[in-house]
Design a protein around this motif. Structure first.
Motif, PDB file in Angstrom:
ATOM      1  N   THR A   9       0.859  -1.183   0.000  1.00 45.01           N
ATOM      2  CA  THR A   9       0.000   0.000   0.000  1.00 45.01           C
ATOM      3  C   THR A   9       0.895   1.234   0.000  1.00 45.01           C
ATOM      4  OG1 THR A   9      -0.062   0.205   2.405  1.00 45.01           O
ATOM      5  CG2 THR A   9      -1.751  -1.222   1.380  1.00 45.01           C
ATOM      6  N   GLU A  10       0.298   2.365  -0.236  1.00 41.36           N
ATOM      7  CA  GLU A  10       1.058   3.610  -0.223  1.00 41.36           C
ATOM      8  C   GLU A  10       1.705   3.836   1.148  1.00 41.36           C
ATOM      9  OE1 GLU A  10       0.567   8.252  -1.650  1.00 41.36           O
ATOM     10  OE2 GLU A  10      -1.230   7.025  -1.392  1.00 41.36           O
ATOM     11  N   LEU A  11       0.960   3.562   2.214  1.00 41.78           N
ATOM     12  CA  LEU A  11       1.496   3.732   3.560  1.00 41.78           C
ATOM     13  C   LEU A  11       2.679   2.790   3.794  1.00 41.78           C
ATOM     14  CD1 LEU A  11       1.481   4.918   6.420  1.00 41.78           C
ATOM     15  CD2 LEU A  11      -0.212   3.152   7.029  1.00 41.78           C
ATOM     16  N   GLN A  12       2.523   1.536   3.413  1.00 38.60           N
ATOM     17  CA  GLN A  12       3.605   0.566   3.601  1.00 38.60           C
ATOM     18  C   GLN A  12       4.861   1.008   2.841  1.00 38.60           C
ATOM     19  OE1 GLN A  12       1.638  -2.957   2.208  1.00 38.60           O
ATOM     20  NE2 GLN A  12       0.774  -3.452   4.213  1.00 38.60           N
ATOM     21  N   TYR A  13       4.667   1.481   1.622  1.00 41.77           N
ATOM     22  CA  TYR A  13       5.795   1.953   0.822  1.00 41.77           C
ATOM     23  C   TYR A  13       6.491   3.134   1.499  1.00 41.77           C
ATOM     24  CZ  TYR A  13       8.518   3.665  -3.101  1.00 41.77           C
ATOM     25  OH  TYR A  13       9.559   4.092  -3.886  1.00 41.77           O
ATOM     26  N   LYS A  14       5.704   4.093   1.951  1.00 39.34           N
ATOM     27  CA  LYS A  14       6.284   5.278   2.607  1.00 39.34           C
ATOM     28  C   LYS A  14       7.014   4.902   3.886  1.00 39.34           C
ATOM     29  CE  LYS A  14       3.135   8.758   0.785  1.00 39.34           C
ATOM     30  NZ  LYS A  14       2.041   9.691   1.074  1.00 39.34           N
ATOM     31  N   VAL A  15       6.434   3.998   4.651  1.00 38.72           N
ATOM     32  CA  VAL A  15       7.076   3.555   5.893  1.00 38.72           C
ATOM     33  C   VAL A  15       8.420   2.901   5.575  1.00 38.72           C
ATOM     34  CG1 VAL A  15       6.941   1.868   7.783  1.00 38.72           C
ATOM     35  CG2 VAL A  15       4.987   3.357   7.292  1.00 38.72           C
ATOM     36  N   LEU A  16       8.441   1.984   4.612  1.00 35.16           N
ATOM     37  CA  LEU A  16       9.697   1.320   4.261  1.00 35.16           C
ATOM     38  C   LEU A  16      10.713   2.309   3.700  1.00 35.16           C
ATOM     39  CD1 LEU A  16       8.589  -2.078   2.684  1.00 35.16           C
ATOM     40  CD2 LEU A  16       9.464  -1.639   4.979  1.00 35.16           C
ATOM     41  N   GLU A  17      10.247   3.246   2.913  1.00 34.51           N
ATOM     42  CA  GLU A  17      11.160   4.243   2.355  1.00 34.51           C
ATOM     43  C   GLU A  17      11.829   5.052   3.469  1.00 34.51           C
ATOM     44  OE1 GLU A  17      11.220   7.400  -1.251  1.00 34.51           O
ATOM     45  OE2 GLU A  17       9.431   7.467   0.022  1.00 34.51           O
ATOM     46  N   LEU A  18      11.038   5.489   4.421  1.00 34.27           N
ATOM     47  CA  LEU A  18      11.587   6.279   5.524  1.00 34.27           C
ATOM     48  C   LEU A  18      12.469   5.436   6.451  1.00 34.27           C
ATOM     49  CD1 LEU A  18       8.449   8.456   6.278  1.00 34.27           C
ATOM     50  CD2 LEU A  18      10.600   9.237   5.276  1.00 34.27           C
ATOM     51  N   ARG A  19      12.077   4.191   6.655  1.00 27.76           N
ATOM     52  CA  ARG A  19      12.858   3.321   7.550  1.00 27.76           C
ATOM     53  C   ARG A  19      14.146   2.846   6.876  1.00 27.76           C
ATOM     54  NH1 ARG A  19      13.104   1.894  12.133  1.00 27.76           N
ATOM     55  NH2 ARG A  19      12.565  -0.300  12.112  1.00 27.76           N
ATOM     56  N   LEU A  20      14.048   2.376   5.645  1.00 28.27           N
ATOM     57  CA  LEU A  20      15.194   1.753   4.986  1.00 28.27           C
ATOM     58  C   LEU A  20      16.106   2.761   4.289  1.00 28.27           C
ATOM     59  CD1 LEU A  20      13.341  -1.330   3.451  1.00 28.27           C
ATOM     60  CD2 LEU A  20      14.653  -1.239   5.575  1.00 28.27           C
ATOM     61  N   VAL A  29       9.241   8.063  11.990  1.00 29.56           N
ATOM     62  CA  VAL A  29       8.353   7.870  10.833  1.00 29.56           C
ATOM     63  C   VAL A  29       6.931   8.278  11.206  1.00 29.56           C
ATOM     64  CG1 VAL A  29       7.326   6.163   9.276  1.00 29.56           C
ATOM     65  CG2 VAL A  29       9.778   6.065   9.782  1.00 29.56           C
ATOM     66  N   ALA A  30       6.497   7.889  12.388  1.00 30.97           N
ATOM     67  CA  ALA A  30       5.148   8.240  12.850  1.00 30.97           C
ATOM     68  C   ALA A  30       4.979   9.756  12.878  1.00 30.97           C
ATOM     69  CB  ALA A  30       4.889   7.637  14.229  1.00 30.97           C
ATOM     70  N   ARG A  31       5.971  10.470  13.370  1.00 30.10           N
ATOM     71  CA  ARG A  31       5.887  11.942  13.407  1.00 30.10           C
ATOM     72  C   ARG A  31       5.803  12.523  12.004  1.00 30.10           C
ATOM     73  NH1 ARG A  31       9.111  11.235  17.900  1.00 30.10           N
ATOM     74  NH2 ARG A  31      11.080  11.481  16.793  1.00 30.10           N
ATOM     75  N   VAL A  32       6.631  12.011  11.092  1.00 29.20           N
ATOM     76  CA  VAL A  32       6.640  12.510   9.711  1.00 29.20           C
ATOM     77  C   VAL A  32       5.292  12.267   9.039  1.00 29.20           C
ATOM     78  CG1 VAL A  32       7.634  12.130   7.409  1.00 29.20           C
ATOM     79  CG2 VAL A  32       9.136  12.302   9.401  1.00 29.20           C
ATOM     80  N   LEU A  33       4.719  11.088   9.270  1.00 27.35           N
ATOM     81  CA  LEU A  33       3.462  10.722   8.601  1.00 27.35           C
ATOM     82  C   LEU A  33       2.215  11.137   9.377  1.00 27.35           C
ATOM     83  CD1 LEU A  33       4.413   7.152   7.278  1.00 27.35           C
ATOM     84  CD2 LEU A  33       4.485   9.341   6.049  1.00 27.35           C
TER      85      LEU A  33
END
Length: 141
Positions: A9-20, A29-33
């Motif tokens: 999903t878009e959220l999963q992609y964004k989370v992985l992008e920010l984490r990895l 990541v939570a603060r950014v999103l």
């Protein structure tokens, strides 16, 4: 509905992008999103599960394209596996595109659940593909 990135999903992609890619913590990541750390943790866990499922699916698809197959029995020493594969490739008239070390490393990586120390503990099926690549699947008993 959000955008899809394959199985992500878009959220999963964004989370992985920010984490990895950015190396952020789940809290960052939570603060950014603008969401909770728990939501980030859930999204990351589901994304990684989807990626693992996609990898398994692709592995099984490549296995269907095999021109030859080798089954490595439990108790086989890892250093014996590359020569077994190279001989099977010769018999199938396929030039394996990897040397001894690359085959050894690939088996250790792709079938790690079937290996303890330097021996197989469960059967490993190895597909030889027309292009000379190999695909290994750990057979769970």
């Amino acid at each position: 509905m959000g955008r899809k990135y394959g199985l992500l999903t878009e959220l999963q992609y964004k989370v992985l992008e920010l984490r990895l890619r950015k190396g952020l913590s789940q809290a960052e990541v939570a603060r950014v999103l603008g969401t909770s750390r728990e939501n980030v943790a859930i999204a990351e866990k589901r994304a990684l599960r989807n990626i693992k499922l996609a990898e398994k699916t692709l592995s099984m698809y490549r296995f269907l394209l095999r021109v030859a197959e080798v089954e490595v029995k439990p108790g086989t020493h890892l250093v014996d596996i590359p020569s077994i594969i190279l001989k099977a490739g010769d018999k199938a008239e396929v030039k394996i595109t990897a040397n001894f070390t690359k085959i050894y490393d690939e088996i250790r990586f792709k079938a790690r659940e079937c290996i303890e120390e330097k021996h197989t503990v469960r059967p490993i099926k190895i597909a030889i593909l027309r292009d000379g690549s190999i695909e290994a699947i750990c057979e769970h008993q």
